[in-house]
Design a protein around this motif. Sequence first.
Motif, PDB file in Angstrom:
ATOM      1  N   HIS A   1       0.835  -1.203   0.000  1.00  0.00           N
ATOM      2  CA  HIS A   1       0.000   0.000   0.000  1.00  0.00           C
ATOM      3  C   HIS A   1       0.873   1.258   0.000  1.00  0.00           C
ATOM      4  CE1 HIS A   1      -4.129   0.940  -0.146  1.00  0.00           C
ATOM      5  NE2 HIS A   1      -4.546   0.071   0.753  1.00  0.00           N
ATOM      6  N   PRO A   2       1.693   1.454  -1.043  1.00  0.00           N
ATOM      7  CA  PRO A   2       2.619   2.585  -1.032  1.00  0.00           C
ATOM      8  C   PRO A   2       1.939   3.948  -1.021  1.00  0.00           C
ATOM      9  CG  PRO A   2       2.577   1.557  -3.200  1.00  0.00           C
ATOM     10  CD  PRO A   2       1.828   0.649  -2.274  1.00  0.00           C
ATOM     11  N   THR A   3       0.731   4.056  -1.569  1.00  0.00           N
ATOM     12  CA  THR A   3       0.081   5.368  -1.595  1.00  0.00           C
ATOM     13  C   THR A   3      -0.309   5.851  -0.205  1.00  0.00           C
ATOM     14  OG1 THR A   3      -2.058   4.312  -2.017  1.00  0.00           O
ATOM     15  CG2 THR A   3      -0.811   5.112  -3.929  1.00  0.00           C
ATOM     16  N   GLY A   4      -0.503   4.927   0.730  1.00  0.00           N
ATOM     17  CA  GLY A   4      -0.887   5.327   2.074  1.00  0.00           C
ATOM     18  C   GLY A   4       0.203   5.184   3.105  1.00  0.00           C
ATOM     19  N   LEU A   5       1.042   4.159   2.974  1.00  0.00           N
ATOM     20  CA  LEU A   5       1.916   3.774   4.079  1.00  0.00           C
ATOM     21  C   LEU A   5       3.407   3.930   3.821  1.00  0.00           C
ATOM     22  CD1 LEU A   5      -0.003   0.555   5.185  1.00  0.00           C
ATOM     23  CD2 LEU A   5      -0.034   2.798   6.273  1.00  0.00           C
ATOM     24  N   LEU A   6       3.802   4.302   2.616  1.00  0.00           N
ATOM     25  CA  LEU A   6       5.232   4.349   2.311  1.00  0.00           C
ATOM     26  C   LEU A   6       5.969   5.325   3.220  1.00  0.00           C
ATOM     27  CD1 LEU A   6       7.628   3.437   0.643  1.00  0.00           C
ATOM     28  CD2 LEU A   6       6.971   5.109  -1.118  1.00  0.00           C
ATOM     29  N   GLY A   7       5.403   6.505   3.457  1.00  0.00           N
ATOM     30  CA  GLY A   7       6.072   7.480   4.316  1.00  0.00           C
ATOM     31  C   GLY A   7       6.269   6.961   5.728  1.00  0.00           C
TER      32      GLY A   7
ATOM     33  N   TYR B   1      15.901 -18.021   6.548  1.00  0.00           N
ATOM     34  CA  TYR B   1      15.321 -16.684   6.677  1.00  0.00           C
ATOM     35  C   TYR B   1      16.004 -15.890   7.791  1.00  0.00           C
ATOM     36  CZ  TYR B   1      11.585 -19.170   4.239  1.00  0.00           C
ATOM     37  OH  TYR B   1      10.872 -19.954   3.381  1.00  0.00           O
ATOM     38  N   ALA B   2      17.196 -15.431   7.529  1.00  0.00           N
ATOM     39  CA  ALA B   2      17.955 -14.688   8.535  1.00  0.00           C
ATOM     40  C   ALA B   2      17.357 -13.293   8.702  1.00  0.00           C
ATOM     41  CB  ALA B   2      19.415 -14.598   8.118  1.00  0.00           C
ATOM     42  N   VAL B   3      16.125 -13.282   9.233  1.00  0.00           N
ATOM     43  CA  VAL B   3      15.377 -12.042   9.426  1.00  0.00           C
ATOM     44  C   VAL B   3      14.940 -11.974  10.878  1.00  0.00           C
ATOM     45  CG1 VAL B   3      13.410 -10.664   8.668  1.00  0.00           C
ATOM     46  CG2 VAL B   3      14.502 -12.243   7.063  1.00  0.00           C
ATOM     47  N   ASP B   4      15.280 -10.891  11.540  1.00  0.00           N
ATOM     48  CA  ASP B   4      14.874 -10.727  12.935  1.00  0.00           C
ATOM     49  C   ASP B   4      13.499 -10.101  13.074  1.00  0.00           C
ATOM     50  OD1 ASP B   4      17.369 -11.624  14.327  1.00  0.00           O
ATOM     51  OD2 ASP B   4      18.231  -9.994  13.141  1.00  0.00           O
ATOM     52  N   LEU B   5      13.098  -9.310  12.090  1.00  0.00           N
ATOM     53  CA  LEU B   5      11.787  -8.671  12.156  1.00  0.00           C
ATOM     54  C   LEU B   5      11.321  -8.296  10.759  1.00  0.00           C
ATOM     55  CD1 LEU B   5       9.562  -7.515  14.072  1.00  0.00           C
ATOM     56  CD2 LEU B   5      10.770  -5.314  13.926  1.00  0.00           C
ATOM     57  N   VAL B   6      10.047  -8.555  10.489  1.00  0.00           N
ATOM     58  CA  VAL B   6       9.390  -8.073   9.275  1.00  0.00           C
ATOM     59  C   VAL B   6       8.391  -6.993   9.670  1.00  0.00           C
ATOM     60  CG1 VAL B   6       7.861  -8.668   7.349  1.00  0.00           C
ATOM     61  CG2 VAL B   6       9.675 -10.260   8.052  1.00  0.00           C
ATOM     62  N   ILE B   7       8.358  -5.912   8.907  1.00  0.00           N
ATOM     63  CA  ILE B   7       7.387  -4.844   9.109  1.00  0.00           C
ATOM     64  C   ILE B   7       6.662  -4.681   7.789  1.00  0.00           C
ATOM     65  CG2 ILE B   7       7.053  -2.435   9.774  1.00  0.00           C
ATOM     66  CD1 ILE B   7       9.822  -2.550  11.132  1.00  0.00           C
ATOM     67  N   ALA B   8       5.347  -4.940   7.766  1.00  0.00           N
ATOM     68  CA  ALA B   8       4.685  -5.041   6.467  1.00  0.00           C
ATOM     69  C   ALA B   8       3.167  -4.999   6.605  1.00  0.00           C
ATOM     70  CB  ALA B   8       5.107  -6.342   5.782  1.00  0.00           C
ATOM     71  N   ASP B   9       2.495  -5.182   5.470  1.00  0.00           N
ATOM     72  CA  ASP B   9       1.037  -5.233   5.397  1.00  0.00           C
ATOM     73  C   ASP B   9       0.656  -6.193   4.270  1.00  0.00           C
ATOM     74  OD1 ASP B   9       0.830  -3.547   2.819  1.00  0.00           O
ATOM     75  OD2 ASP B   9       1.889  -2.194   4.165  1.00  0.00           O
ATOM     76  N   HIS B  10      -0.654  -6.389   4.107  1.00  0.00           N
ATOM     77  CA  HIS B  10      -1.195  -7.204   3.011  1.00  0.00           C
ATOM     78  C   HIS B  10      -0.443  -8.540   2.880  1.00  0.00           C
ATOM     79  CE1 HIS B  10      -3.372  -3.693   0.735  1.00  0.00           C
ATOM     80  NE2 HIS B  10      -3.837  -3.907   1.937  1.00  0.00           N
ATOM     81  N   GLY B  11      -0.231  -9.000   1.647  1.00  0.00           N
ATOM     82  CA  GLY B  11       0.427 -10.282   1.439  1.00  0.00           C
ATOM     83  C   GLY B  11       1.877 -10.294   1.869  1.00  0.00           C
TER      84      GLY B  11
ATOM     85  N   LEU C   1      -5.254   6.409   3.782  1.00  0.00           N
ATOM     86  CA  LEU C   1      -5.556   7.830   3.827  1.00  0.00           C
ATOM     87  C   LEU C   1      -4.295   8.603   3.448  1.00  0.00           C
ATOM     88  CD1 LEU C   1      -7.767   8.062   7.041  1.00  0.00           C
ATOM     89  CD2 LEU C   1      -8.499   7.912   4.655  1.00  0.00           C
ATOM     90  N   ALA C   2      -4.413   9.921   3.399  1.00  0.00           N
ATOM     91  CA  ALA C   2      -3.252  10.743   3.040  1.00  0.00           C
ATOM     92  C   ALA C   2      -2.093  10.463   4.001  1.00  0.00           C
ATOM     93  CB  ALA C   2      -3.626  12.223   3.097  1.00  0.00           C
TER      94      ALA C   2
END
Length: 274
Positions: A128-134, A206-216, A258-259
């Motif tokens: 959702h880059p239009t809402g959450l990228l910032g 999966y050498a990942v300590d944390l994922v921060i994300a949305d949707h799929g 949203l904006a």
Amino acid sequence: MSSRAKTSDRHGDPEAARRRLLREHLIGTRLSGSVATSPGNTLSNCGKLIAGEERYTFGLSDYRTSNVTEAVDAVRTICGGDPGGAADRDGPGWIDPDATLMAIEVHRHRLAALVRSGGGRVLIATGHPTGLLGHYTAIARALQQAGCALLMPLDDVVIRYHEDSGRKRGVRFVDGVGCVHDGASLLHSHRSVYMEAMLDELGTHYAVDLVIADHGMAGTAIEHGLPTLSIADVNDPALPLAQVRGRTDAVLPIDDNLAPRLFVPVTNAMLDWQ
């Protein structure tokens, strides 16, 4: 807000005052409280999730052993409100602002704990880059400055081709945040294939300590057992269903499109550990 919090606020407790102002902002901007997404849309998406429609499962397998009633109950538990009992199925939906506030605190504490531990390997991505990228880029910068490593697997690599247009689809990292793109534009996407590809690229452990994300992006990470801070609108039932089933504990219910300027106080609250 509890009577204790209100009493503390009256006596000049800065934390209670900040919480009150953020709550008022959430309601006033309709990030939570009365939200634009209708109960009818939420119920429709619960049906599509249980039918196994790929754009609504978010890469999670829970739909295979669930039903519409459980999906609706999960939305009610995580988001508050009752989409199934709404008098006006086409009117505004509801996200409990106190549920949003509690989840913001969960995200803040997890981010602070990661930084206190000496940093870690973090994968941030959005459909959702239009809402959450910032929001995500601000978190990415803060984590990087605190010593975390931002992962960027398959940056600008073609992952698939659109089934109708034939246009390429891949992930492009913008300030450390993975976004779906077609070579010309950043795209809205519910699909899990992009996170699947990125995790495959990172390897079986999966050498990942944390994922921060949305949707799929978020659902796939949860499906693979990765610690995940996720954002879900009230019509994204796959993530609440995963949480009520104990597969994750950090779903943030909030309007996700949203904006971006309206999200700034939420971002600031999460970064209050700095």
